[in-house]
Design a protein around this motif. Sequence first.
Motif, short mmCIF file in Angstrom:
data_model
loop_
_atom_site.label_atom_id
_atom_site.label_comp_id
_atom_site.label_asym_id
_atom_site.label_seq_id
_atom_site.Cartn_x
_atom_site.Cartn_y
_atom_site.Cartn_z
N ALA A 20 0.56 -1.44 -0.11
CA ALA A 20 -0.11 0.09 -0.02
C ALA A 20 1.23 1.34 -0.38
N LEU A 21 2.52 1.18 0.76
CA LEU A 21 2.90 2.70 0.61
C LEU A 21 3.31 2.74 -0.37
N GLY A 22 3.80 1.73 -1.60
CA GLY A 22 4.14 1.55 -2.68
C GLY A 22 3.15 2.06 -3.79
N ILE A 23 2.04 2.00 -3.54
CA ILE A 23 0.75 2.22 -4.36
C ILE A 23 0.37 3.35 -4.04
N THR A 45 -3.71 -1.99 -7.62
CA THR A 45 -4.68 -2.70 -6.34
C THR A 45 -4.85 -4.05 -7.05
N ALA A 46 -5.38 -3.79 -7.99
CA ALA A 46 -6.05 -4.81 -8.88
C ALA A 46 -4.52 -6.24 -9.10
N ALA A 47 -3.59 -6.05 -9.51
CA ALA A 47 -2.76 -6.25 -9.33
C ALA A 47 -2.32 -7.36 -7.98
N THR A 48 -2.68 -6.19 -6.97
CA THR A 48 -2.70 -7.07 -5.34
C THR A 48 -3.76 -7.62 -5.06
N TRP A 49 -4.85 -7.55 -5.77
CA TRP A 49 -5.93 -8.40 -5.06
C TRP A 49 -5.63 -10.16 -6.48
N LEU A 50 -4.63 -9.86 -7.48
CA LEU A 50 -4.70 -10.66 -7.86
C LEU A 50 -3.95 -12.04 -7.09
N GLY A 51 -2.50 -11.31 -7.14
CA GLY A 51 -1.42 -11.47 -6.13
C GLY A 51 -1.77 -12.44 -5.06
N LEU A 52 -2.68 -11.80 -4.08
CA LEU A 52 -3.82 -12.27 -2.46
C LEU A 52 -4.24 -13.61 -3.39
N TRP A 53 -4.89 -13.50 -4.16
CA TRP A 53 -5.69 -14.29 -4.50
C TRP A 53 -4.97 -16.16 -5.09
#
Length: 131
Positions: A20-23, A45-53
């Motif tokens: 989140a700090l990077g974003i 943030t969508a890339a973060t979602w994909l990574g978490l998934w």
Amino acid sequence: MDTLRTLADHSIRRVLGCIALGIALVMLALASRPLLALQSGALLTAATWLGLWGAALQVPRQDLRRTALWRQLAVLAGEGAQRLRGSRGRQQLASVLAERLMWHADRAAFAAAALGSLALAFSGYRLLLQE
């Protein structure tokens, strides 16, 4: 079980805080172009979602002894972590970790959708101003 959830949340949120700090820094760097900043935030943030998934899907196949959650549990519980060495304990740990990753992925998807909606609204507002 609550201790496992708390530790899983702590380890996931530590990583998500750095992301989140990077974003936020990317969006701040693009502050002179607000539409681009919002679009970049939504995409990252969508890339973060994909990574978490993806991470949640890989939990059953990974060695949990190499995760930050395992190290935290070993420090907190000491010898109590030894009881998680069985297959039932590892399954419990894997299910908690996967469940918490998916919970955080849902929140990341919501944040990405919110940023995308703001970008869409801002672009529509800019079009109205140009006419």
